[in-house]
Scaffold this active site. Structure first.
Site, PDB file in Angstrom:
ATOM      1  N   CYS B 410       0.806  -1.214   0.000  1.00 13.19           N
ATOM      2  CA  CYS B 410       0.000   0.000   0.000  1.00 13.19           C
ATOM      3  C   CYS B 410       0.843   1.268   0.000  1.00 13.19           C
ATOM      4  CB  CYS B 410      -0.973  -0.005   1.174  1.00 13.19           C
ATOM      5  SG  CYS B 410      -0.196  -0.387   2.728  1.00 13.19           S
ATOM      6  N   HIS B 454      -1.863   0.559   7.117  1.00 17.13           N
ATOM      7  CA  HIS B 454      -2.238   0.902   5.763  1.00 17.13           C
ATOM      8  C   HIS B 454      -1.752   2.317   5.467  1.00 17.13           C
ATOM      9  CE1 HIS B 454      -4.341   0.203   2.102  1.00 17.13           C
ATOM     10  NE2 HIS B 454      -5.240   1.164   2.277  1.00 17.13           N
ATOM     11  N   ASP B 470      -7.939   5.887  -2.076  1.00 15.15           N
ATOM     12  CA  ASP B 470      -7.092   4.748  -1.710  1.00 15.15           C
ATOM     13  C   ASP B 470      -6.743   3.973  -2.969  1.00 15.15           C
ATOM     14  OD1 ASP B 470      -5.746   2.689  -0.636  1.00 15.15           O
ATOM     15  OD2 ASP B 470      -7.345   1.980   0.694  1.00 15.15           O
TER      16      ASP B 470
END
Lengths: 331, 654
Positions: B410, B454, B470
């Site tokens: 991520c 994250h 995201d």
């Protein structure tokens, strides 16, 4: 600084001792250590422990650390519980004098004490002595419902009675953080005999007796008859022939010992100072006893007839020890 | 060969060494290796010295050891303060003390150091799993102390252990009372050393590989209890530190924070929840995107909307928060902020990504929404791979990831996305935090672990303000819908594979986690409010500090009375037998006639004397005397003798 502290401490201890003496009064034998007369204070280790717990408490509150506080509280409680245990270990112990062992001046006298209790729980690590943490202190354990003995030693500095004026029973069981103690002011005393003089002057030989001149004396020379065997009789004196004949156990008796007898007289030592006379008499008494000779002792106002044996010796030595002792010295 | 004047074997040394080892144990991973080795060597040496009776270390050597190790500690930590250096220092002090242990007092000092080490371990960590070790070590240390101070060397170990156990059991109720009632003052009273050790958790800097490293840990980051419905997984974005500064490779929080606070408006219903953070040694408080209310006294909000606690979170901490899913944050953007969030390194790194951004900007005439959409489509359609083990990247990390390797976690996606946005003229920043979480049905709360760590982006859009984008969701929607395990290949080192594979193990783990949660709420976080609640439940109206103090004093008093009574009962003399008791009755009655037994007078002799002193009582007393003598000294005492003695004593009228 350190000297000053020591001085301060000695002063406080003296004051406290006097206060305790006034509070408790003199003790009579046997002494029971009741709750009211047991004192308790933290030891140096206990103070360190307390300081450590304070630091832990502050740190725990500062960091809001509940587990740290929990450990601190557990240790605080443990310390308080051991405090109660130290007190409980001492309360209910009874003390009595078993024996006051006399000694010569320059040596020591001993007091054998019996410690007993009637509870079903052992009382470990009881310490008996004159001051705290002294090397001469005796440590003993009391088993459940049992007893044990401890001996206190005092130096015999002067002829006469040596009084055991006060001693301390203490314990820092179980963790050494608290010391509980009780002060005992017993009326115990032991006798300090005069220091024996150097072997210089020969003892005065007054008389030699033979045969049955000494009435009732039992000697070792002439056979005088048989008497029934008693426990403790020498096996060499058992009439084995009579026993072999089936007449039972008898002990042979003899009479008419060859006895050398002395009279040790205080007045015969004119020209010596009083103490030296007593020391000389003491030496003679000891030597005569060692050689198995009979002796009599004459002191102004006291007269002990001719006799032999340890009891006689002790009687004579005691007479020497207590001769013209000023009673004020006892206080 | 025992030297002359050598100390005889030291009582309790073995126990003390064992207790010290138990206390040092949990510190070993945090101590420099040389400290542990030194302590081990000194323990071994002291033990053999005790066996052989060799001489202990002379004073100069001890002084040298203490000085050298102090300097070495200072060299290692640059301080003697704080838990880390303090612990190492304590361990060295224990070692130095061992060099000179001659007396029980020296051993006691080592025992104290052992307790302090236990305490230091608790300052470091307060987890439930430590409790058995804590209790065991405390017990062992107490046994060692008992052994050291036992008077005779022969006391069997079993006795000592049992005696210590009894003491601890007696101490436990008082400890509990103190724990419950001792006032918890709101600290701290002095500055807490900020140089606490690194803990697992988010950092204020993000380099490719950081978040995937963090994700390899299955540790709990925080737990959340919702006062209402739990939001679905794809909405569970836990916002942490926001990173603005990019150097071509890493992202950082700005050091100077003089930016205006943005205007935030919330719409729709709020979500209320309590978040319980595990200590992470940083100030930020994770919150559901975007928090609307928080305890004002403990928490402030930064210019980039991160919640910051007043102090680093070094203990388990809980906060009641409200968040809204629907909001507008920063309808207008300050020029300084815009400049900050458009800045890119000027040294020409990642040139291809910058070129991509500029191209997107021209193609969509600077329309931010279209630019975002196109980049996300690119992530979705081109062969990008979501993996915890991406290939290593060199100097132009974003370029290499975006155009060559196309494999990343991520943080790679968030970083690349933000760089391209900035190049396209859209203000953008990287947000780190956690996403998702596992619901624990046993406790009714959500567990968020480090593996849920994250990173995503926020872009500023005209009219909408800061909006969350995201890019990971475009590449691996399973990660957002489910968890990390669902999103990566099966051979990757994701924690919790066993949990995923075995439902039974999952139950065990969740059960254990629920117990830990209770421990955290009830014990670790027990505070003044909990104390007042406790008093309230016990029926105290309107409890305050005074009630607490009274309760503490009262329960202490009760405890001491109970303890004294218990000890008196324990040391009680055995009960007197019947003849003895009856004789006591006789003595009590005869006291009215002024008769008391002498110190050495036997019961029979005393009654005999009483018979002569009181001729009127001579007959009954004579009976009593004969019966007593028969019971005490007779060859075969009979039961009815006792009955007759009872009768005789009861009918004795003085």
């Amino acid at each position: 600084m350190r000297r000053w502290l020591r001085y301060l401490r000695a002063r406080i201890e003296r004051r406290a001792g006097a206060w305790i003496r006034r509070r408790q009064g003199a003790d009579t034998d046997p002494v029971e250590l009741r709750r009211q007369r047991i004192y308790i204070l933290p030891t140096r280790l206990g103070v360190a422990y307390g300081a450590m717990l304070c630091a832990m408490l502050l740190g725990g509150m500062n960091y809001n650390n509940n587990l740290g506080l929990g450990l601190t509280f557990l240790l605080v409680s443990l310390g308080l519980v051991t405090m109660h245990h130290a007190h409980g270990t001492l309360a209910g112990v009874r003390l009595r004098l078993l024996e006051a062992v006399p000694g010569f001046v320059g040596g020591e006298v001993r007091f054998r004490l019996l410690l007993e209790h009637s509870s079903n729980v052992a009382r470990p690590a009881l310490e008996i002595g004159f001051a705290r943490a002294e090397s001469g202190n005796v440590t003993t354990d009391l088993p459940p419902r049992g007893s044990s003995d401890a001996t206190l030693v005092l130096p015999a500095q002067r002829r006469g009675r040596v009084a055991l004026e006060r001693f301390i029973v203490s314990t820092s069981h179980p963790f050494g953080l608290f010391r509980a103690w009780a002060v005992v002011h017993p009326a115990y005393s032991a006798i300090a005999w005069p220091r024996p003089a150097e072997r210089a002057m020969p003892p005065p030989l007054i008389a030699t007796d033979t045969g049955g001149a000494q009435t009732g004396a039992i000697g070792a020379e002439d056979f005088a008859g048989l008497r029934p065997f008693q426990a403790g009789d020498s096996l060499r004196r058992v009439a084995w022939k009579a026993y072999a004949r089936g007449q039972g156990l008898y002990t042979k008796q003899f009479a008419g010992t060859d006895v050398v007898s002395h009279v040790f007289d205080y007045e015969s030592l004119a020209g010596l100072p009083a103490e030296s006379r007593l020391e000389q008499l003491c030496r003679w008494v000891l030597d005569a006893q060692e050689r198995g000779e009979a002796f009599a002792l004459r002191l102004p106002g006291t007269s002990i007839d001719t006799n032999v044996g340890p009891a006689h010796r002790e009687r004579c030595l005691n007479a020497l020890a207590l001769f013209e002792v000023r009673e004020a010295a006892r206080a | 060969m025992r030297e002359p004047n050598a100390p005889s074997r030291l009582r309790g040394l073995a126990w003390v060494l064992a207790a010290l080892a138990a206390a040092v144990g949990p510190h070993v991973p945090h101590l420099p290796a040389w400290v542990t080795l030194l302590l081990l060597a000194v323990c071994a040496w002291r033990w053999t010295a005790d066996l052989r009776g060799t001489r202990l270390a002379p004073l100069p050597l001890r002084v040298v050891v203490v000085l050298v190790s102090t300097v070495a500690i200072f060299g290692t930590y640059r301080t003697l303060n704080g838990i880390e250096a303090g612990t190492a220092f304590l361990v060295l002090m224990a070692a130095a003390k061992l060099l000179e242990t001659r007396t029980s007092r020296d051993l006691t000092v080592i025992v104290f150091i052992g307790w302090f080490l236990l305490y230091a371990a608790l300052l470091r960590e307060q987890s439930l799993s430590q409790l058995p070790w804590l209790l065991g070590s405390t017990f062992l240390t107490a046994v060692a102390l008992m052994r050291v101070h036992a008077s005779s060397a022969q006391a069997p170990a079993g006795h000592i252990v049992r005696r210590t156990l009894r003491l601890l059991l007696l101490a436990a109720p008082l400890a509990l009372l103190l724990f419950l009632l001792f006032p918890r003052l709101p600290g701290p009273f002095w500055g807490i050393d900020s140089r606490t050790e690194a803990r697992t958790g988010l950092d204020d800097e993000m380099t490719p590989g950081d978040v995937s490293d963090l994700s390899a840990s299955g540790e709990v980051a925080f737990r959340v209890r919702f006062f209402g419905a739990t939001p679905p997984p794809e909405q569970r974005y836990w916002r942490g530190p926001v990173l603005h500064e990019f150097d071509g490779r890493s992202w950082r929080r700005p050091s100077a924070q003089a930016f205006p606070q943005p205007q935030v408006t919330f719409r729709g219903p709020g979500i209320r929840y309590r978040i319980t953070l595990q200590p992470h040694a940083r100030r930020w408080v994770l919150a559901l995107d975007l928090p609307a209310t928080w305890p004002e006294r403990e928490i402030t909000q930064s210019f980039d909307l991160t919640l910051l606690s007043a102090r680093p979170i070094n203990n388990v901490a809980a906060f009641d928060l409200t968040s809204h899913m629907d909001f507008t944050a920063g309808a207008s953007l300050a020029a300084s902020m815009r400049r900050k969030d458009l800045a890119l390194p000027l040294d020409g790194t990642n040139a291809r990504s910058v070129a991509l951004g500029r191209e997107l900007a021209t193609r969509h005439a600077g329309n931010p929404r279209a630019i975002v959409g196109e980049l996300l489509t690119m992530f979705r359609q081109q062969p990008f791979v979501y993996t915890m083990q991406p290939p290593l990247l060199a100097d132009n990390a974003v370029d290499e990831f975006l155009f060559d390797t196309r494999k990343g976690f991520c943080e790679h996606y968030a970083s690349a996305f933000t760089v391209v946005m900035r190049a396209a003229g859209v203000p953008a920043r990287v947000v780190t935090g956690y996403q998702g979480g596992e619901f624990n049905p046993f406790g009714g709360y959500l567990i968020v672990r480090q593996s849920d760590a994250h990173a995503w982006s926020e872009v500023w859009l005209e009219g909408r303000g800061w909006s969350r984008v995201d890019p990971t969701a475009a590449v691996a929607p399973e990660r957002i819908q489910g968890s990390l395990i669902d999103a990566v290949a099966e051979d990757e080192p994701v924690p919790g594979r066993l949990r995923d594979a075995s439902p039974l193990w999952l139950q065990v783990e969740l059960g254990w986690d629920a117990v830990n949660d209770i421990w955290n709420q009830r014990v670790v976080r027990f505070d003044a409010q909990s104390q007042f609640d406790l008093l309230d439940r016990l029926g105290v109206d309107d409890p305050d500090w005074r009630a607490l103090g009274l309760g503490l004093a009262g329960s202490l008093a009760v405890f001491f009375v109970v303890l004294s009574t218990y000890l008196a009962w324990r040391y009680r003399p055995p009960p007197r037998d019947w003849p003895g008791r009856l004789h006591d009755v006789v003595v009590a009655r005869l006291r009215k006639r002024g008769l008391t037994p002498g110190p050495a007078e036997s019961p029979v002799a005393f009654i005999e004397r009483a018979e002569q002193a009181c001729p009127d009582l001579a007959r009954p007393l004579g009976d009593i005397r004969k019966l007593y003598a028969a019971l005490r000294y007779g060859p075969s005492p009979r039961i009815d003798d006792l009955q007759r003695l009872k009768h005789a004593v009861n009918s004795l009228r003085v």
